[in-house]
Design a protein around this motif. Structure first.
Motif, short mmCIF file in Angstrom:
data_model
loop_
_atom_site.label_atom_id
_atom_site.label_comp_id
_atom_site.label_asym_id
_atom_site.label_seq_id
_atom_site.Cartn_x
_atom_site.Cartn_y
_atom_site.Cartn_z
N THR A 58 27.81 39.64 43.14
CA THR A 58 28.86 40.62 43.39
C THR A 58 29.06 40.71 44.90
N HIS A 87 31.81 38.70 41.02
CA HIS A 87 32.45 40.00 40.84
C HIS A 87 32.74 40.61 42.21
N ARG A 89 33.31 44.51 44.25
CA ARG A 89 33.18 45.96 44.15
C ARG A 89 33.44 46.59 45.51
N ASP A 97 37.17 47.35 41.29
CA ASP A 97 36.27 46.23 41.01
C ASP A 97 37.03 45.20 40.19
N ASP A 99 35.60 44.03 37.35
CA ASP A 99 34.90 44.03 36.06
C ASP A 99 35.74 44.56 34.91
#
Length: 185
Positions: A58, A87, A89, A97, A99
């Motif tokens: 991430t 990912h 964030r 994000d 996700d």
């Protein structure tokens, strides 16, 4: 692994607040730099961070505008991350994000807002410079080349390349100084 990226626009600003927040968020590795965010050009630490992250990692930033100031750059970066299975964030803008579909929507909206803010800031700066010029306060950068000396050396028969070498300036600066003298006459 959570990888952090921090950025401030000028050398006089500090990365400390962002670095602390990223470390508190569990970032095992943090990349930081002092560069403008208007484009990806010249942002070596961002390039290294994007190269470093692997599938399942991430990439975290404190705020969206630390990653990109334009929507096109933002989505290019996000596309690059998603292609690698990484990912994204944003710590201080919760819900931003990659996700979830809601997170991706927020990413787009806040990216557009960041680009809008950059445009507004640019317009304000241009307005301020125009007002300062009208008031005679803003005259631009101080000259770094002594044009009178360049012209004097040229009138003595020195070649522009020799003048540039002797004064440790670029030949283009010599030619501009000489051309400026020709326009005045």
């Amino acid at each position: 692994m959570i990888v952090g990226y921090a950025r401030v626009s000028t050398v006089g600003q500090s990365l400390d607040v962002q670095l602390n927040l990223l470390r508190e968020a569990g970032c095992a590795k943090v990349f930081g730099e002092k560069r403008t965010g208007r484009s990806r050009d010249g942002r070596e630490e961002l390039a290294e961070a994007l190269e470093f992250v692997r599938e399942g990692d991430t990439l975290a930033v404190t705020r969206l505008d630390r990653l990109a100031r334009s929507v096109s750059d933002l989505f290019a970066i996000i596309d690059q991350l998603q292609a690698k299975g990484v990912h994204f964030r944003c710590l201080q803008q919760s819900g931003v994000d990659t996700d979830s579909s809601t997170g991706r929507l927020m990413l787009g909206i806040l990216g557009a807002v960041a680009a809008f803010e950059a445009d507004i800031r640019k317009e304000r700066q241009a307005d301020g410079i125009a007002r300062a010029k009208a008031a005679g306060v803003y005259k631009g950068r101080k000259p770094t080349v002594d044009t009178a000396l360049v012209r004097s050396m040229h009138s003595e028969g020195k070649r522009p390349a020799d003048i540039a070498r002797e004064l440790k300036i670029g030949r283009a600066s010599v030619y501009r100084a000489i051309q400026g003298a020709a326009q005045v006459e």
